[in-house]
Design an enzyme around this catalytic site. Sequence first.
Site, PDB file in Angstrom:
ATOM      1  CB  CYS A 114      50.139  54.496  48.403  1.00  0.00           C
ATOM      2  SG  CYS A 114      48.920  53.657  49.424  1.00  0.00           S
ATOM      3  CG  HIS A 118      35.713  33.881  45.109  1.00  0.00           C
ATOM      4  ND1 HIS A 118      35.456  33.278  46.323  1.00  0.00           N
ATOM      5  CD2 HIS A 118      36.235  32.907  44.329  1.00  0.00           C
ATOM      6  CE1 HIS A 118      35.803  32.006  46.283  1.00  0.00           C
ATOM      7  NE2 HIS A 118      36.301  31.757  45.080  1.00  0.00           N
TER       8      HIS A 118
END
Length: 150
Positions: free
Chosen positions: A66, A99
Site C-alpha cells: 500500500c 525469529h
Amino acid sequence: MNIAIGCDHGGFALKAIVVDELKQLGHTIVDCGAHAYTPGDDYPDFARAVGAAIQRGDAERGIVVCGSGVGASIAATKMRGIRAAVCHDTYSARQGVEHDDMNVLCLGARIIGDELARELVRAFVSAEFNRAERFQRRLDKVRKIESEER
Ligand code: RB5
C-alpha cells in the site's frame, strides 16, 4: 512457493515489480488484486484477500503493498494465523521470518524504490522459520494472545 500478493492504489505500480521479482525467483503468484488502478479502492480489502489465501492454504506467504505498508499490516494482523509487518530493511524482512514466523510482508510504495523492494522480497522469501526452542516458545505465546483475545 505459492505467494499471495495484493495492493491498493497506493501500491499498484510497485506490485508489478514485486510480481516480476517473485516470478524470476520461480515462485507462483496468487493474485489477490487490485487488478486495475482504482484511486478509491481500500487496502483492507486486499490485505484481507491475501490473508484469506494463506488461511485457505492457497498460499504459504503473502505480500501486501500500500502507500506506507502500515494500513496493510494493521489489517492483515487482525486475521487468525496472519503475522504481518512492514519491513523496509532487509534485516527485518529476513529475521521477521526466521525469529517470528512472519508470513506476510507489507511494503510502502511511497517510501521505498523498486530495487529495495526487490531486495526485500528476496530476503523475505528465502528465509525460513528457525525452530529453535526460544523462537517456537515465543511464537506459541503470540498464538496464545490471538486465541485468548477473540
Ligand atoms: C492510500 O491513499 C493510503 O492511505 C494507503 O495506501 C496506505 O498508505 C495506508 O496505510
